[in-house]
Design an enzyme around this catalytic site. Structure first.
Site, short mmCIF file in Angstrom:
data_model
loop_
_atom_site.label_atom_id
_atom_site.label_comp_id
_atom_site.label_asym_id
_atom_site.label_seq_id
_atom_site.Cartn_x
_atom_site.Cartn_y
_atom_site.Cartn_z
N ASP A 376 0.83 -1.21 0.00
CA ASP A 376 0.00 0.00 0.00
C ASP A 376 0.87 1.27 0.00
OD1 ASP A 376 -2.12 1.67 0.25
OD2 ASP A 376 -2.81 0.92 2.19
N ARG A 452 -12.20 1.59 8.29
CA ARG A 452 -10.88 2.04 7.82
C ARG A 452 -11.01 3.22 6.84
NH1 ARG A 452 -5.59 -0.66 4.86
NH2 ARG A 452 -4.13 0.10 6.38
N ASP A 487 -6.25 -6.88 -1.85
CA ASP A 487 -6.69 -6.70 -0.46
C ASP A 487 -8.16 -6.31 -0.38
OD1 ASP A 487 -6.41 -6.56 2.29
OD2 ASP A 487 -4.61 -5.30 2.20
N ASP A 555 -2.67 -10.60 9.47
CA ASP A 555 -1.82 -9.43 9.63
C ASP A 555 -0.92 -9.60 10.85
OD1 ASP A 555 -2.55 -8.07 7.44
OD2 ASP A 555 -3.81 -6.58 8.44
C1 GLA Z 1 -4.13 -4.72 5.16
C2 GLA Z 1 -3.27 -5.91 4.81
C3 GLA Z 1 -1.82 -5.59 5.12
C4 GLA Z 1 -1.40 -4.39 4.33
C5 GLA Z 1 -2.33 -3.22 4.61
C6 GLA Z 1 -2.05 -2.05 3.69
O1 GLA Z 1 -4.14 -4.49 6.51
O2 GLA Z 1 -3.70 -7.04 5.49
O3 GLA Z 1 -1.00 -6.69 4.82
O4 GLA Z 1 -1.40 -4.71 2.97
O5 GLA Z 1 -3.68 -3.58 4.46
O6 GLA Z 1 -2.91 -1.01 3.91
#
Ligand code: GLA
Length: 799
Positions: A376, A452, A487, A555
């Protein structure tokens, strides 16, 4: 093999036997036309006598139960094991199909009509009418055709047999031949009635960064529901469900596994009926679901896969692993080991530019990394998560040479290049939203509940889907992009699409829309490796895996948490689809310190990546990473398609700590990789006993570990027991000595018989126990772990 027996051809009372390599699934048509389930379990020789012996039709009905009809007064649907269930005719258990008929009534009565058998069922893996994925390369397919006894509504039960993996899939088609519409209030893919004795239900629940906790609940007359309402398959309740007998463990006993090839709201429920039967249903969540089909239209449910294992949960998990590898993951990457990657997210979050990325990529290349992934932050004004989703134009301040400029330079370094996208989303602060506010899922005039800082695009609109597909085609054609992390970072609220007249169709139509765009994109770019992600594991399911060959499992990159999470996934998902990365210590989610050894060892049981700022690592760490990546590459084929077993599943040991142990054995049993990890060190613990499984009893194996060194610093002020001068802990001197003086780790190195490793096990070196340390003692702190390598030794005939 599907066998069809004829009990009485005049009455059309057939019996259908669906056999896989080790299982039999049997049901029969009763004289009343109902489909009675006879058996699901280990392979049985039925024959017509077997049908008679298992039908179990009561002669008289019990107490206040309902009799189906005057003609069949002894048929009471409340206590029949059924293949399909509705409401209104005496079955008061969890229904599978609920309709609102033209007259507003809700009773339906589906009666056997005909069947169709398709040998060598071939499928390209998608349904004809929609883009709904299904398992491909089944052996045979049986379609049971039913008709409502009173109405022009048809139901088709579709069974596909996958003999090699002991799996059978099931789904349903509802066909409306009434003059006008009917409303589908509930359309589950599977109804299965099993003996309820000692039955319990395992579910896999959690939350963000805490995916796949294993639960077990006894099945009683109270319903146990495992469902999601996030709009995705969810990390709250993964769709995987296991029904097992009380005594079943990883190694012994019978179990049934179920999963659904679907990425939206799912539902499953188990309940005993008080007559020794337990009903299990699985399908689309009926909550907030109401789907209308007009005259001549068909509604198809997603496909559910079920398996049965006689020899414990490892046996069951392996069936699912093989099924995923052979019948779910498709195209170029299905049988191809995955590149070791470096992902920029935990290394730099949103703070990067081309120079920083290229520096990282150079270092990564030296380590043996094969793919560089920019996460990102590369588009629009994306310096944080409040803006720019939807604006998929490169941020030229960060990347002055664009995607192509960066990709070319990464390629020149000898690495492939990949990017992160979140196509389904839009920030209110984006050009896309400013131009098309009506493309977002939100209720006009009503405050939106944000997640988010972003909203979900309405993929039920063709216009939106076409736009996204075009943007992604452009993006992927603009540079040499070989990997995409797709994502999806919020759950659904305020369901509403301006294009829909029936808002309760949105959740399901969204999933169909998603599958449409995914299919168009992955088919256009067959060589790109796609990785699914939804804040980690919020959409970890067989639907996504039908398009994308791997998923970012969580994550949470903390080694101990990951050992637990990956153990949870292992019940239903192969290591080949679980992406796992080595990250920094202290860990960003838990602030826990773990040794690099443990972080690698856990990640090595998945599709390996790094997610750490390589510039922050010292020479020793870099050197170790290099060795770790090299060893992973040597064994990655074993991790990719070997037979995986849980040896210890995190339960408390007799010493009061918890241990996870896994092994992956190559299909030809010549190589294996084993793993062990503990949460806390226990004082005075004798040498651990490692017993594995899955090796060939008749082969000889070389068993060894990775050589290791430990910093003397880790022994704190114990250094003074050997130092001629007193050294103050944490002083500059302590640090300098710590750098210079490394302690040797234990060496495991032996050649032993497969039968010994399988049936007896071996004693590992003694753990440090407070009374002495040298290279023969295991330095084994909290959250310590080990990998063991096992390779066949072929005796030289001349010896
Ligand atoms: C999510 C994904 C992470 C990362 C962030 C980026 O949380 O699970 O691995 O890519 O987004 O914003």
């Amino acid at each position: 093999m599907i066998e069809i027996l004829d009990k009485n051809s005049a009455k059309n009372t057939k019996t259908f036997l669906l056999n896989t390599k080790n299982t039999t699934y049997a049901f029969t048509v009763l004289e009343s036309g109902h489909l009675a389930h006879l058996f699901y379990g280990a392979k049985c020789d039925f024959g017509l006598d077997g049908v008679k012996a298992t039908e179990g039709i009561n002669k008289y009905l019990a107490g206040n139960t309902i009799s189906y009809s005057s003609e069949y007064s002894n048929i009471g649907l409340e206590d029949l094991a059924l293949e399909v269930s509705t409401i209104g005719k005496g079955d008061i258990r969890e229904p599978q199909i609920c309709l609102t008929n033209i007259d507003g009534s809700t009773s339906n009565d589906f009666i056997y009509h005909d069947y169709e058998l398709i040998n060598g069922y071939s499928s390209n893996g998608y349904r004809h009418l929609t883009c709904m994925p299904e398992a491909f390369s089944g052996d045979e397919q049986l379609i049971i055709k039913l008709k409502d006894s009173q109405r022009n509504i048809y139901l088709e039960l579709v069974y596909t047999v996958f003999e090699d993996t002991d799996c059978i899939t099931r789904r349903v088609r509802i066909i409306n031949k009434e003059e006008t519409f009917i409303d589908i209030n509930r359309a589950l893919s599977l109804c299965l009635d099993l003996p309820s004795k000692n039955l319990s239900m395992m579910t896999f629940t959690g939350a963000w960064t805490r995916e796949m906790n294993v639960n077990e609940l006894k099945v009683t007359q109270n319903k146990i529901v495992n469902s999601s309402f996030t709009g995705t398959s969810s990390n709250r309740n993964n769709p995987l469900v296991i029904l097992k007998r009380k005594e079943t463990s990883d190694f012994y006993g019978e179990a049934y596994g179920f999963n659904i090839i679907y990425s939206g709201n799912h539902y499953s429920c188990a309940q005993a009926n008080g007559y020794g039967k337990a009903r299990f249903v699985m399908g689309i969540n009926p909550e907030n679901f109401d789907f209308r089909i007009e005259h001549d239209e068909i509604f198809e449910t997603p496909e559910v896969v079920m398996t049965f294992a006689k020899n414990g949960l490892n046996n069951l998990s392996q069936n699912f692993h093989e099924f995923i590898r052979n019948h779910i993951v498709r195209r170029t990457w299905a049988k191809k080991v995955r590149p070791v990657l470096l992902n920029s997210w935990e290394a730099c979050y949103f703070k990067f530019n081309e120079t920083k990325l290229l520096n990282m990529a150079k270092k990564a290349k030296d380590l043996g990394v094969e793919l560089f992934v920019m996460d990102d932050g590369w588009f629009g004004n994306r310096d944080n998560d409040t803006c720019s989703l939807g604006d998929w134009d490169v941020n030229l301040k960060k990347l002055p040479n664009g995607l192509k400029g960066l990709a070319d330079k990464i390629n020149e370094l000898g690495l492939e290049f990949g990017i992160w996208v979140e196509p389904e989303m839009v920030n209110v602060d984006s050009n896309l939203y400013r131009e098309h506010p009506d493309w977002a899922i939100q209720i006009p005039g009503i405050n939106h509940s944000e997640g988010r800082n972003q909203r979900i695009l309405n993929l039920t609109m063709e216009e939106v889907r076409d736009y996204l597909v075009a943007r992604i085609f452009d993006m992927l054609s603009s540079a040499n992009i070989k990997y995409v992390k797709w994502d999806m970072n919020r759950i659904f609220t305020d369901y509403y699409g301006i294009n829909l007249t029936r808002q309760k169709e949105m959740a399901h139509r969204y999933v169909l829309g998603l599958y449409d765009i995914m299919r168009r994109i992955v088919e256009e770019f067959p060589d790109v490796l796609f990785e699914g992600c939804a804040s980690g594991g919020n959409r970890f399911d067989l639907g996504i895996l039908s398009f994308m060959p791997q998923i970012w499992a969580s994550d949470n990159t903390d080694a101990w948490c990951r050992a637990k999470i990956q153990t949870g996934y292992s019940y239903g998902y192969s290591t080949s689809v679980i992406a796992a990365h080595i990250s920094a210590s202290p860990n960003h989610q838990t602030l826990r310190n773990t040794l690099q050894e443990s972080r690698f060892n856990v990640a090595a049981f998945g599709m390996l990546g790094l997610e750490v700022n390589l510039s922050d690592l010292n020479d020793d760490q870099i050197q170790l990473l290099k060795e770790q990546i090299a060893i992973y590459k040597k064994y990655r084929d074993v991790i990719f398609d070997g037979d995986y077993y849980r040896l210890s599943n995190g339960e408390e040991t007799e010493f009061g700590n918890c241990v996870y142990e896994w092994i992956c054995v190559s299909k030809d049993k010549t190589r294996a990789l084993a793993f062990t990890m503990q949460d806390k060190a226990v004082a005075n613990q004798p040498n651990a006993w490692l017993r594995v499984t899955g090796l060939d009893d008749n082969k000889k194996y070389h068993f060894f570990n990775m050589s290791n060194k430990y910093e003397i610093k880790h022994f704190g002020d114990l250094i003074n027991t050997v130092s001629p001068i007193h050294i103050k802990p944490d002083s500059a001197m302590h640090r300098v000595i710590g750098k210079l003086k490394k302690m040797d780790g234990e060496v495991e190195d032996m050649v032993v018989a497969g039968s010994l490793l399988n049936n007896c096990g071996i004693r590992l070196h003694q753990n440090y126990a407070g009374t002495g340390y040298d290279g023969d003692v295991r330095f084994y702190q909290d959250f310590a772990s080990r990998l063991f390598f096992i390779e066949e030794v072929v005796d030289n005939e001349n010896d």
